[in-house]
Scaffold this active site. Structure first.
Site, PDB file in Angstrom:
ATOM      1  N   ASN A 156       0.783  -1.240   0.000  1.00 12.37           N
ATOM      2  CA  ASN A 156       0.000   0.000   0.000  1.00 12.37           C
ATOM      3  C   ASN A 156       0.817   1.293   0.000  1.00 12.37           C
ATOM      4  O   ASN A 156       0.359   2.307  -0.520  1.00 12.37           O
ATOM      5  CB  ASN A 156      -0.987  -0.006   1.176  1.00 12.37           C
ATOM      6  CG  ASN A 156      -0.308  -0.058   2.522  1.00 12.37           C
ATOM      7  OD1 ASN A 156       0.787  -0.604   2.664  1.00 12.37           O
ATOM      8  ND2 ASN A 156      -0.938   0.515   3.518  1.00 12.37           N
ATOM      9  N   GLU A 252       5.134  -4.762  11.860  1.00 17.07           N
ATOM     10  CA  GLU A 252       4.186  -3.639  11.734  1.00 17.07           C
ATOM     11  C   GLU A 252       2.962  -4.201  11.036  1.00 17.07           C
ATOM     12  O   GLU A 252       2.984  -4.423   9.825  1.00 17.07           O
ATOM     13  CB  GLU A 252       4.807  -2.497  10.917  1.00 17.07           C
ATOM     14  CG  GLU A 252       6.103  -1.943  11.478  1.00 17.07           C
ATOM     15  CD  GLU A 252       5.918  -1.193  12.792  1.00 17.07           C
ATOM     16  OE1 GLU A 252       4.810  -0.678  13.022  1.00 17.07           O
ATOM     17  OE2 GLU A 252       6.866  -1.148  13.582  1.00 17.07           O
ATOM     18  N   CYS A 286      -2.952   1.303   7.116  1.00 15.77           N
ATOM     19  CA  CYS A 286      -3.091   0.560   8.378  1.00 15.77           C
ATOM     20  C   CYS A 286      -3.679   1.418   9.499  1.00 15.77           C
ATOM     21  O   CYS A 286      -4.213   0.874  10.460  1.00 15.77           O
ATOM     22  CB  CYS A 286      -1.737   0.000   8.789  1.00 15.77           C
ATOM     23  SG  CYS A 286      -0.468   1.260   8.848  1.00 15.77           S
TER      24      CYS A 286
HETATM   25  N1  LIG Z   1       1.508  -1.294  10.775  1.00 18.29           N
HETATM   26  C1  LIG Z   1       1.979  -0.794   9.648  1.00 18.29           C
HETATM   27  O1  LIG Z   1       2.875   0.050   9.646  1.00 18.29           O
HETATM   28  C2  LIG Z   1       1.413  -1.231   8.324  1.00 18.29           C
HETATM   29  C3  LIG Z   1       1.693  -0.482   7.178  1.00 18.29           C
HETATM   30  C4  LIG Z   1       1.176  -0.893   5.946  1.00 18.29           C
HETATM   31  C5  LIG Z   1       0.410  -2.055   5.863  1.00 18.29           C
HETATM   32  N2  LIG Z   1       0.163  -2.775   6.985  1.00 18.29           N
HETATM   33  C6  LIG Z   1      -0.686  -3.967   6.919  1.00 18.29           C
HETATM   34  O2  LIG Z   1      -0.387  -4.719   5.738  1.00 18.29           O
HETATM   35  C7  LIG Z   1      -1.533  -5.418   5.311  1.00 18.29           C
HETATM   36  C8  LIG Z   1      -1.759  -5.196   3.843  1.00 18.29           C
HETATM   37  O3  LIG Z   1      -0.597  -5.416   3.102  1.00 18.29           O
HETATM   38  P1  LIG Z   1      -0.363  -6.732   2.217  1.00 18.29           P
HETATM   39  O4  LIG Z   1      -1.674  -7.216   1.700  1.00 18.29           O
HETATM   40  O5  LIG Z   1       0.712  -6.419   1.254  1.00 18.29           O
HETATM   41  O6  LIG Z   1       0.162  -7.763   3.321  1.00 18.29           O
HETATM   42  P2  LIG Z   1       0.694  -9.258   3.139  1.00 18.29           P
HETATM   43  O7  LIG Z   1       0.954  -9.771   4.514  1.00 18.29           O
HETATM   44  O8  LIG Z   1      -0.190 -10.032   2.266  1.00 18.29           O
HETATM   45  O9  LIG Z   1       2.075  -9.093   2.336  1.00 18.29           O
HETATM   46  C9  LIG Z   1       3.147  -8.364   2.875  1.00 18.29           C
HETATM   47  C10 LIG Z   1       4.447  -8.944   2.362  1.00 18.29           C
HETATM   48  O10 LIG Z   1       4.591 -10.267   2.867  1.00 18.29           O
HETATM   49  C11 LIG Z   1       4.942 -11.139   1.804  1.00 18.29           C
HETATM   50  N3  LIG Z   1       4.518 -12.498   2.133  1.00 18.29           N
HETATM   51  C12 LIG Z   1       3.321 -13.088   1.876  1.00 18.29           C
HETATM   52  N4  LIG Z   1       3.336 -14.359   2.321  1.00 18.29           N
HETATM   53  C13 LIG Z   1       4.553 -14.575   2.866  1.00 18.29           C
HETATM   54  C14 LIG Z   1       5.164 -15.688   3.497  1.00 18.29           C
HETATM   55  N5  LIG Z   1       4.548 -16.851   3.652  1.00 18.29           N
HETATM   56  N6  LIG Z   1       6.415 -15.554   3.958  1.00 18.29           N
HETATM   57  C15 LIG Z   1       7.076 -14.374   3.829  1.00 18.29           C
HETATM   58  N7  LIG Z   1       6.550 -13.288   3.225  1.00 18.29           N
HETATM   59  C16 LIG Z   1       5.306 -13.386   2.759  1.00 18.29           C
HETATM   60  C17 LIG Z   1       4.261 -10.522   0.603  1.00 18.29           C
HETATM   61  O11 LIG Z   1       4.826 -11.013  -0.585  1.00 18.29           O
HETATM   62  C18 LIG Z   1       4.517  -9.055   0.847  1.00 18.29           C
HETATM   63  O12 LIG Z   1       5.810  -8.697   0.413  1.00 18.29           O
HETATM   64  C19 LIG Z   1      -2.674  -4.867   6.163  1.00 18.29           C
HETATM   65  O13 LIG Z   1      -2.974  -5.770   7.190  1.00 18.29           O
HETATM   66  C20 LIG Z   1      -2.106  -3.572   6.724  1.00 18.29           C
HETATM   67  O14 LIG Z   1      -2.675  -3.137   7.918  1.00 18.29           O
HETATM   68  C21 LIG Z   1       0.644  -2.388   8.207  1.00 18.29           C
HETATM   69  O1  LIG Z   2      -0.404   1.702   6.008  1.00 24.29           O
HETATM   70  C1  LIG Z   2       0.137   2.140   7.005  1.00 24.29           C
HETATM   71  C2  LIG Z   2       1.176   3.181   6.897  1.00 24.29           C
HETATM   72  O2  LIG Z   2       2.186   2.933   7.827  1.00 24.29           O
HETATM   73  C3  LIG Z   2       0.604   4.528   7.118  1.00 24.29           C
HETATM   74  S1  LIG Z   2       1.654   5.735   6.543  1.00 24.29           S
HETATM   75  O3  LIG Z   2       1.601   5.771   5.071  1.00 24.29           O
HETATM   76  O4  LIG Z   2       3.018   5.458   6.984  1.00 24.29           O
HETATM   77  O5  LIG Z   2       1.206   7.034   7.096  1.00 24.29           O
END
Ligand SMILES: NC(=O)c1ccc[n+]([C@@H]2O[C@H](COP(=O)([O-])OP(=O)(O)OC[C@H]3O[C@@H](n4cnc5c(N)ncnc54)[C@H](O)[C@@H]3O)[C@@H](O)[C@H]2O)c1
Ligand SMILES: O=C[C@H](O)CS(=O)(=O)O
Length: 477
Positions: A156, A252, A286
């Site tokens: 994202n 995260e 997130c």
């Molecule tokens: N807390 C934060 O700072 C933050 C920021 C952005 C997004 N997010 C969270 O991310 C999620 C959305 O992102 P997404 O759909 O890309 O997440 P995702 O967990 O599907 O993928 C994230 C990464 O993990 C990899 N991945 C997938 N399966 C794996 C495995 N078995 N082993 C190792 N790596 C693997 C993916 O290829 C990708 O690079 C939401 O839950 C969102 O809240 C959190």
């Molecule tokens: O998706 C979650 C991100 O950490 C929020 S931000 O883009 O860093 O503000």
């Protein structure tokens, strides 16, 4: 690196060299759904080579000032190429162009702050002499790089969240193997080129692209990786934590962020900010506002203003300046959101705005008459949907905010000092934002959640603490 018609094919970056692969993955333009780039599908040996190269690079001295210089140069290039990289992001994520250019600016700042922090890594004096029998001793601590850091990132915010990992890791003297999200890898690949041009020594940053289930898995099982820094879903985060054993893991993860709007709040401001922060990046953030608890005395006014702002938002082509909301990352995600909203309606919720899907687009949607057990409240929607409900007492609303598996950030609009202090003490989150929504973040603040939202903090200074090992040195005088 080669070019196929106008669709560029990108390689892996291992030990300072670009490596082409016969097997590639398509990266779609999320608005047109056309293939906009192709990326190498790494094989197991590539991942082994990347980790080996990272490990070997640690043996070659790379001083804090040199780390600073490389990171600051890379940041300057990001700024110089802000418009071009903004377009790359708009295509691969589907976010509006202005938001994407904003992300490039934030990414540059993240690298700048990381660069500065490279010069400030320090320990502290420890008064061991205060212990009886240790009167003649003196001690201090020092921090050392943790080693090979595997950085796994989500779709994202694919440039700035990568900078939040490679910036601090390199500043701290580590080597990195980066695996960006397979659906949005191009900005991370260009960033890797920029780091190379900025003079980063071979092996300090390696890039492996491909599916999480293969490339991610090979990284996790490689015992030469010393630390995992992961941003993404709780499902994958928990899996990495289980597989990492005693190795350090920073996670995260997700949230179902709440924002409270108290009776004394500036209703217009709160409603406007809530609408903006519920729907930017089509809610795929997130800390996106997902649950809004509004004091019953101001609920009608708040809802009317939030609807007005929401209904003025324009859906469309991310490259069009007039667009506020682009497509979701994939149609299956838009269908999931549609299903969750339909389920909420069957359970008694009311659509105040939006509620319709058109292919990969989902309208910004406000739901009322929700209850806290509906999926749209209890789970992470990660889409343009917000549930608005009322509260009467402060105790009640704090209990409802806390009644979540997650705890990344929360917002509170009030000027009531007693309520603010109570919320600071009682709301269980990693960040509480007063007089703004849960969606506020600047890149040098400590950022990270409690409960299922993860462990460890980002923000370069705090990430460096996670990515270094502390050693105490004791002198027997
Ligand atoms: N807390 C934060 O700072 C933050 C920021 C952005 C997004 N997010 C969270 O991310 C999620 C959305 O992102 P997404 O759909 O890309 O997440 P995702 O967990 O599907 O993928 C994230 C990464 O993990 C990899 N991945 C997938 N399966 C794996 C495995 N078995 N082993 C190792 N790596 C693997 C993916 O290829 C990708 O690079 C939401 O839950 C969102 O809240 C959190
Ligand atoms: O998706 C979650 C991100 O950490 C929020 S931000 O883009 O860093 O503000």
């Amino acid at each position: 690196m080669s070019t196929q018609t106008s669709v560029r094919t990108y390689g892996l970056y291992i030990n300072g060299e670009w490596r082409e692969k016969s097997q590639t993955d398509d990266v779609l333009n999320k608005y047109t759904q056309e293939v906009s780039a192709k990326t190498a599908a790494a094989e197991k040996q590539d991942v082994i080579d990347a980790v080996d190269s990272a490990k070997k690079a640690l043996k070659i001295p790379f001083s804090p000032y040199d780390r600073y210089s490389v990171l600051i140069k890379a940041a300057a290039t990001l700024r110089a190429r802000q418009d071009e990289l903004g377009e790359v992001l708009a295509k691969e994520v589907g976010k509006p162009l202005a938001e994407c250019k904003g992300e490039v600016g934030r990414a540059a700042l993240t690298l700048e702050v990381s660069a500065e922090e490279a010069k400030r890594i320090h320990g502290e004096g420890v008064p061991v002499e205060a212990a009886p029998g240790s009167e003649k001793r003196q001690a201090f601590t020092r921090r050392f790089p943790i080693g090979v850091v595997a950085a796994i990132t989500p779709f994202n915010v694919p440039l700035n969240l990568v900078c939040h990992k490679i910036g601090p890791a390199i500043a701290a003297g580590n080597s990195v193997v980066l695996k960006p999200a397979e659906v949005t890898p191009v900005s991370a690949i260009i960033l890797t080129e920029i780091m190379e041009e900025a003079g980063l020594p071979a092996g300090r940053l390696n890039l492996v692209t491909g599916e999480g289930a293969t490339v991610g898995e090979w990284l996790i099982s490689n015992q030469d990786v010393n630390m995992f820094t992961f941003t993404g879903s709780p499902r994958v985060g928990q899996y990495i934590r289980e597989k990492a054993g005693l190795r350090n893991v920073s996670l995260e993860l997700g949230n179902n962020s709440a924002t409270i709007v108290h009776s004394d709040a500036d209703v217009e401001t709160a409603a406007t900010l809530a609408a903006q922060k519920s729907f930017n990046n089509a809610g795929q953030v997130c800390i996106s506002v997902q649950r809004v608890y509004v004091h019953e005395d101001i609920y009608e006014r708040f809802l009317a203003k939030m609807k007005e702002v929401t209904e003025s938002l324009v859906l469309g082509d991310p490259m069009d300046e007039a667009t506020d909301i682009g497509p979701m990352i994939a149609e299956r995600e838009a269908i999931r959101v549609e299903n969750w909203v339909n389920e909420a309606i069957e359970q008694g919720a009311t659509i105040e705005s939006g509620g319709k899907r058109d292919g990969v687009f989902y309208q910004p949607t406000i739901l009322s008459n929700v209850n806290d057990d509906m999926k749209v409240c209890r789970q992470e929607v990660f889409g343009p949907v917000v549930a608005v409900s009322t509260y009467r007492s402060e105790d009640d609303v704090i209990a409802r905010v806390n009644d979540s598996e997650y705890g990344l950030q929360a917002g509170l609009f009030t000027n009531d000092l007693a309520f603010t202090l109570k919320a600071i003490n009682e709301v269980h989150v990693g960040g509480l934002i007063i007089n703004d929504t849960s969606g506020y973040r600047v890149d040098h603040m400590p950022y990270g959640g409690v409960k299922k939202s993860g462990t460890g903090k980002e923000g370069p200074r705090y990430a460096i603490e996670e990515m270094t090992e502390e050693k105490i040195v004791v002198f027997n005088g």
